[in-house]
Design a protein around this motif. Structure first.
Motif, PDB file in Angstrom:
ATOM      1  N   GLU A 171      49.686   4.579  42.799  1.00 29.90           N
ATOM      2  CA  GLU A 171      49.047   3.526  41.346  1.00 29.90           C
ATOM      3  C   GLU A 171      50.190   3.354  40.381  1.00 29.90           C
ATOM      4  O   GLU A 171      51.150   3.231  39.701  1.00 29.90           O
ATOM      5  CB  GLU A 171      48.964   5.996  40.200  1.00 29.90           C
ATOM      6  CG  GLU A 171      48.693   5.815  39.423  1.00 29.90           C
ATOM      7  CD  GLU A 171      47.320   5.598  38.976  1.00 29.90           C
ATOM      8  OE1 GLU A 171      46.488   6.416  40.177  1.00 29.90           O
ATOM      9  OE2 GLU A 171      46.224   4.949  38.900  1.00 29.90           O
TER      10      GLU A 171
ATOM     11  N   PHE B 138      47.045   3.544  32.506  1.00 32.30           N
ATOM     12  CA  PHE B 138      46.375   3.776  34.007  1.00 32.30           C
ATOM     13  C   PHE B 138      45.234   3.451  33.988  1.00 32.30           C
ATOM     14  O   PHE B 138      44.440   4.917  33.113  1.00 32.30           O
ATOM     15  CB  PHE B 138      47.008   5.864  34.496  1.00 32.30           C
ATOM     16  CG  PHE B 138      48.706   5.846  34.362  1.00 32.30           C
ATOM     17  CD1 PHE B 138      49.078   5.111  35.475  1.00 32.30           C
ATOM     18  CD2 PHE B 138      49.266   6.590  33.895  1.00 32.30           C
ATOM     19  CE1 PHE B 138      50.725   5.510  36.090  1.00 32.30           C
ATOM     20  CE2 PHE B 138      50.598   7.231  33.845  1.00 32.30           C
ATOM     21  CZ  PHE B 138      51.381   5.605  34.708  1.00 32.30           C
ATOM     22  N   ALA B 141      42.460   6.358  36.016  1.00 35.06           N
ATOM     23  CA  ALA B 141      42.700   7.358  36.127  1.00 35.06           C
ATOM     24  C   ALA B 141      42.564   8.796  34.696  1.00 35.06           C
ATOM     25  O   ALA B 141      41.791   9.521  34.449  1.00 35.06           O
ATOM     26  CB  ALA B 141      43.911   8.108  36.312  1.00 35.06           C
ATOM     27  N   SER B 157      43.665  16.246  42.066  1.00 32.24           N
ATOM     28  CA  SER B 157      43.930  15.516  41.429  1.00 32.24           C
ATOM     29  C   SER B 157      45.325  15.479  40.387  1.00 32.24           C
ATOM     30  O   SER B 157      46.279  14.805  40.114  1.00 32.24           O
ATOM     31  CB  SER B 157      42.873  14.845  41.059  1.00 32.24           C
ATOM     32  OG  SER B 157      42.675  14.807  39.840  1.00 32.24           O
ATOM     33  N   GLN B 165      48.253   7.967  43.729  1.00 32.62           N
ATOM     34  CA  GLN B 165      47.728   8.511  42.984  1.00 32.62           C
ATOM     35  C   GLN B 165      46.319   9.859  42.549  1.00 32.62           C
ATOM     36  O   GLN B 165      46.935  10.700  43.670  1.00 32.62           O
ATOM     37  CB  GLN B 165      46.307   7.041  43.794  1.00 32.62           C
ATOM     38  CG  GLN B 165      46.251   6.213  42.862  1.00 32.62           C
ATOM     39  CD  GLN B 165      45.314   5.179  43.775  1.00 32.62           C
ATOM     40  OE1 GLN B 165      44.699   5.199  44.700  1.00 32.62           O
ATOM     41  NE2 GLN B 165      45.514   3.563  43.582  1.00 32.62           N
TER      42      GLN B 165
END
Lengths: 214, 336
Positions: A171, B138, B141, B157, B165
Motif C-alpha cells: 500500500e 492512503f 483506504a 481488510s 493493502q
C-alpha cells in the motif's frame, strides 16, 4: 603526518559533524524537490558533488587573483561553468534522469551550500584543504540526498533504486512522494540527528565530569 | 481534617479549588462521546471497535514515549491522548486496516501535538492532523466505506499485514455525501438521524452526537457559540443554494446531518486549545467553518469538507485572536 590528520578532519567534518543538511540545514531547495526517489537523489548528489569539488579547486587556486569586492560574482561564474558541464553531460549520458531533475540542475548555481563553501572555506584555505572540505561536504550532501530519497521511495512506492521490496500488495504512502512527505521525512531525520547529538554531548559531559572527579 | 463544620480554616492557600480541571473536562468529553461510539460499533461491528482501540493505543503509546520519564503519569493521566485517539478513530472508515489506524494515532499525537510543545501549545486539532495525514497518505483506504452490517463479521481488510493493502470483503457503499455529490441520491432523514448509513465510525448517528454535545453544553465544557455558529451558517448557506437550484444542491437538513458535520461542529471545532478566546473571535471562527464546509462540499473536489474547514480556521485562530482583543480598560481604541 599532522597535516594528513588535518585533511581527514576536514573531510569527516563535512560528512558528519557539520553535515550540510542535517546540521547546517543548507541547500534545502534541491534536497526537498528532487528526493522523491533514491536514484534522483543520487544523481542530484553526484552533480552537486562534482560542482562543489570543481569550483572548490578553481576558487582555491585563484583566490589571490580574485578582487575582494567582486568575489561573489567570480565564484558564481566559476560555479556556473561547472554546472553547465554537469547539465550537458547529464543530458547526453542520462536523458531520463536529466528530464526528471529538470530545472534543479541549472539551479545548483544558486545552491547556498556551494556558494557558502566557496566564501567560507575555499577562498581562504590551501588547495589541499579545500579539496578535503569539498569531498566532505559533497559526500555529506550526497549522503543526505540518498537517505532522504531512499526513505521516501521505500514508503512512497515500495521500491529502492527501482527494485520492488514488498511485492505487489504494497500500500503506497502517497504523501511520501509529494512535497509534504519531503518536509516530514526531513523533519524526522533532523529530529533524529539532534537527538543523537544531544545524547553524545550528555555522554561527553558525564565522562568529563567523571574524569574530573577521578 | 475531620472537622464537620469549619468555622475557621487554617491551612495554606489556595482555599478554593477550581472544579473544572483538564482531566475532569476530558472525562466529560469521554462520557459525551460514548453513546455515538456505541452506536457506531453497533452498526459497523467489532472491526470498528478494533480500529478505534488501535487509534487510542497509537495515540497513548506516542504520548507515553515522548513524555519526560518522571512525568509520564501526569501526561497520560489528563486523558487528552486517549481523547485524541478516540476522536481520530471516530473519523475513520470502519474497515480501515489496523496498522493504518495505528499510524494515524501516532501522527495525531506526535506531529499534531507533541511536536508543538504538548497539550495546549498545538495550533491544529491533533485528531484532525492525524486524519489529514491518513487521507493524504492512503487515499483509497480512507474513502472505502462499508455498509452497516452484521455485528460479529470483521472485514478482513482490518487485519491486513503492515504496509500491505487491505482487501475489503464486506459490502462497500458510498457514503451519503458521496451519493449526493456524485449521483445526486438523497439519503432518508431517519437513517441520517440514527446513523444507519455508511460513513466514518462515529459520525453517522446525528441524534446521539447532539445528545453528547448537549451534555457537554450542560456541563459548561463547550462554548455553544461554535456549534451554533457553524451549523447555523452552514444551514443558511445551503438553504440559499437549495433555493437557487433544489435539484443540484443538497438541502440544509441533509447538510447538517450528513458526514462529519455534527461530530466536527460539536467535538472537534470546540477544542479549547485550537479555537479563539474572545466571543467575537469565536463567532468569526464558527462562521468561517460553516462557510468553508459548504464551499468545499458543494464546489470542491471532495465530498466531505469538515476536516479541512476546521484545520483552515485553526490556522487562522491566532490571527483572529490578535484582531479581536477587547480594548484594555482606560486605553484608546486604536492603541495596542
Amino acid at each position: 603526518m599532522a597535516k594528513e590528520q588535518h585533511a581527514y578532519e576536514e573531510f569527516m567534518k563535512g560528512l558528519w559533524r557539520e553535515n550540510p543538511v542535517f546540521v547546517q540545514v543548507l541547500g534545502l531547495c534541491p534536497l526537498l524537490a528532487v528526493t522523491n526517489s533514491a536514484i534522483n537523489g543520487l544523481a542530484m548528489g553526484l552533480a552537486s558533488f562534482f560542482v562543489l569539488l570543481g569550483s572548490s579547486i578553481l576558487v582555491s587556486l585563484l583566490k589571490s587573483y580574485i578582487p575582494k569586492q567582486v568575489r561573489i560574482s567570480c565564484f558564481i561564474i566559476i560555479i556556473a561553468t561547472f554546472v553547465t558541464v554537469v547539465d550537458y553531460s547529464l543530458a547526453a549520458a542520462m536523458p531520463v534522469i536529466h528530464k526528471e531533475l529538470g530545472a534543479f540542475i541549472p539551479l545548483i548555481v544558486c545552491n547556498c551550500l556551494i556558494l557558502g563553501r566557496m566564501e567560507a572555506f575555499a577562498s581562504r584555505n590551501t588547495l589541499r584543504m579545500s579539496i578535503a572540505d569539498a569531498f566532505g561536504m559533497g559526500a555529506g550532501f550526497l549522503f543526505a540526498l540518498v537517505a532522504l530519497g531512499g526513505v521516501r521511495e521505500i514508503l512512497g512506492v515500495g521500491e529502492l533504486f527501482g527494485i520492488s521490496l514488498f511485492g505487489p500488495n504494497f500500500e503506497p504512502w502517497v504523501i511520501m512522494i509529494l512535497p509534504p512527505g519531503g518536509f516530514i521525512t526531513l523533519g524526522v531525520m533532523l529530529l533524529y540527528f539532534n537527538w543523537v547529538e544531544e545524547k553524545k554531548n550528555k555522554l561527553d559531559k558525564q565522562l568529563a565530569a567523571e574524569a574530573g572527579v577521578n | 481534617m475531620t472537622q464537620k463544620d469549619p468555622k475557621l480554616l487554617i491551612q495554606p492557600g489556595p482555599q478554593l479549588r477550581q472544579q473544572m480541571t483538564t482531566p475532569v473536562v476530558m472525562r466529560d468529553v469521554w462520557y459525551a462521546l460514548t453513546p455515538a461510539t456505541l452506536a457506531g460499533v453497533w452498526f459497523f461491528g467489532l472491526g470498528a471497535l478494533l480500529v478505534l482501540l488501535t487509534c487510542i493505543a497509537g495515540a497513548v503509546l506516542t504520548e507515553w514515549y515522548f513524555a519526560p520519564e518522571e512525568k509520564r503519569g501526569y501526561f497520560l493521566g489528563d486523558g487528552t491522548a486517549i481523547l485524541t485517539g478516540w476522536l481520530l478513530g471516530l473519523t475513520l472508515p470502519p474497515a480501515l486496516p489496523l496498522w493504518m489506524a495505528f499510524i494515524g494515532g501516532v501522527v495525531a499525537v506526535g506531529i499534531g501535538k507533541t511536536m508543538w510543545g504538548g497539550m495546549g501549545a498545538n495550533i491544529f486539532n491533533p485528531a484532525l492532523v492525524g486524519r489529514a495525514f491518513l487521507l493524504a497518505t492512503f487515499p483509497i483506504a480512507m474513502t472505502t466505506w462499508t455498509a452497516p452490517g452484521d455485528f460479529f463479521t470483521i472485514p478482513s481488510s482490518v487485519f491486513a499485514l503492515p504496509l500491505m493493502q487491505g482487501v475489503v470483503d464486506t459490502v462497500t457503499q458510498a457514503s451519503p455525501l458521496g451519493l449526493m455529490k456524485f449521483e445526486h441520491i438523497d439519503t432518508p432523514f431517519f437513517d441520517l438521524l440514527f446513523g444507519n448509513t455508511s460513513g466514518s465510525l462515529g459520525e453517522t448517528s446525528g441524534l446521539l452526537l447532539i445528545l453528547g454535545g448537549g451534555y457537554l453544553w450542560w456541563r459548561r465544557d463547550l462554548d455553544w457559540r461554535i456549534p451554533i455558529g457553524i451549523l447555523g451558517t452552514a444551514m443558511i448557506f445551503s438553504l440559499i443554494l437549495f433555493i437557487v437550484d433544489a435539484d443540484k444542491y443538497p438541502g440544509p437538513i441533509f447538510t447538517t446531518f450528513s458526514g462529519g458535520m455534527l461530530l466536527g461542529a460539536l467535538f472537534m471545532a470546540t477544542d479549547p486549545v485550537t479555537s479563539p478566546l474572545t466571543k467575537k473571535g469565536t463567532w468569526i471562527f464558527a462562521i468561517g467553518i460553516g462557510i468553508l464546509v459548504v464551499l468545499i462540499r458543494v464546489f470542491g473536489g471532495f465530498p466531505e469538507g469538515m476536516m479541512y474547514a476546521i484545520l483552515l480556521m485553526n490556522a487562522a485562530t491566532p490571527l483572529i485572536d490578535l484582531y479581536t482583543q477587547p480594548r484594555v480598560f482606560g486605553r484608546e481604541l486604536d492603541s495596542k
